[in-house]
Scaffold this active site. Structure first.
Site, PDB file in Angstrom:
ATOM      1  CB  VAL A 285      -9.075   0.547   0.083  1.00  0.00           C
ATOM      2  CG1 VAL A 285      -8.279   1.293  -1.032  1.00  0.00           C
ATOM      3  CG2 VAL A 285     -10.520   0.104   1.041  1.00  0.00           C
ATOM      4  CB  CYS A 286      -4.591   1.195  -1.234  1.00  0.00           C
ATOM      5  SG  CYS A 286      -3.919   2.792  -2.523  1.00  0.00           S
ATOM      6  CB  ALA A 287      -1.297   2.716   2.206  1.00  0.00           C
TER       7      ALA A 287
END
Length: 303
Positions: A105-107
């Site tokens: 998720v995300c970074a």
């Protein structure tokens, strides 16, 4: 029993973690075999929102049916922070090599990149760090402005709320769309979005201005975009003339109120069509009196 293991790193975003965890926990409440575990390289993990988390240091035994999820963390970028040990990266590589699935998720995509799992594969991340992810991992195929990607048991999502979409996709793939819809409804998630849908909706793309009058009109249109909204009624609702409203709205958003309403209708219709609705049914739901208008708008945006 399928195990979902969350790898927690310092500065982890709570929603990046809690959103997917809630999806799988809710699926388990409905009788589907999930157990959740949390692993970190230190016993206490600080979060981006200030709430410390406690996690185990030992990885459970994992099989091909299990999933490792790496939630994102707060940094100005996906650069060298936080430090993720070589042993942890090897766990990610080994799990995938044995037929397991890894997700981010995300970074968190940066962790998969460091493990070499993005090389030659489609992936995505939050729009703020897409360019840097591509620079740091040139062998990865970074897909911009989508909610999530799936490529050879490597799943990456854009970040924050899109982790929920990614987890619902996993549930739908394993148990069918009806189960995913049941989970989404229990979580009061408005819609279950497909991976190719854009990270930023029309409601958000035109909200970066500072004009309070225009924001108030947008609130009215957002709530009733599928109904007739005459310009005189909108102008009266915010206490300005039709000419003033059109001028303010165009200056703030680059669109007229009607064009903005059409953008919302088109986006809603496109979402329904991507989930199997006919053009006629999508047009009716979005508020188009004539499906031919929807067809023309879709053709215009496809050019």
């Amino acid at each position: 029993m399928s195990r979902i293991v969350f790898l927690l790193v310092p500065g982890v975003h709570l929603l990046d973690l809690a959103g997917p965890a809630q999806v799988f926990s809710t699926a388990a409440d409905f009788g589907h075999p999930y157990t959740l575990s949390y692993v970190a390289e230190q016993p206490q993990v600080p979060t981006a929102q200030g709430l410390p988390l406690v996690a185990g240091a030992d990885w459970p035994e994992l099989g091909p049916e299990d999933l490792i999820v790496v939630p994102g963390w707060r940094t100005g970028a996906v650069d060298g922070r936080p430090v993720i040990g070589t042993a942890t990266l090897q766990v990610l590589r080994d799990h995938h090599a044995r037929g397991g699935t890894v997700a981010s998720v995300c970074a968190g995509a940066e962790a998969l990149g460091r493990a070499g799992l993005l090389d030659g594969r489609r992936c995505t991340t939050h729009h703020d760090v897409q360019d840097e992810l591509a620079q740091r991992h040139p062998a990865a195929v970074v897909v911009r402005d989508v909610l999530f990607t799936v490529d050879d048991r490597v799943i990456t999502s854009a970040g924050i709320a899109s982790g929920i979409d990614m987890a619902l996709h996993v549930v739908a793939t394993r148990h069918g769309p009806a189960v995913a819809a049941q989970v989404a409804r229990d979580m009061v998630v408005h819609t279950r979005r497909n991976g190719h849908e854009p990270q930023s909706s029309a409601m958000l793309r035109h909200r970066s201005h500072l004009d309070d009058t225009v924001h108030r009109v947008q609130n009215l249109i957002d709530a009733r975009f599928d109904r007739p909204l005459p310009l005189p009624a909108l102008a009266s609702a915010v206490g300005v003339s039709e000419r003033t409203l059109t001028r303010l709205f165009s200056r703030a958003t680059g669109l007229t109120p009607l064009r903005y309403q059409q953008a919302l209708r088109l986006e809603h219709a496109q979402h329904l069509i991507s989930h199997g609705a006919t053009i006629d049914a999508a047009a009716r739901s979005a508020g188009f009196e004539d499906p031919r208008m929807l067809r023309r708008l879709r053709a215009r945006t496809a050019v």
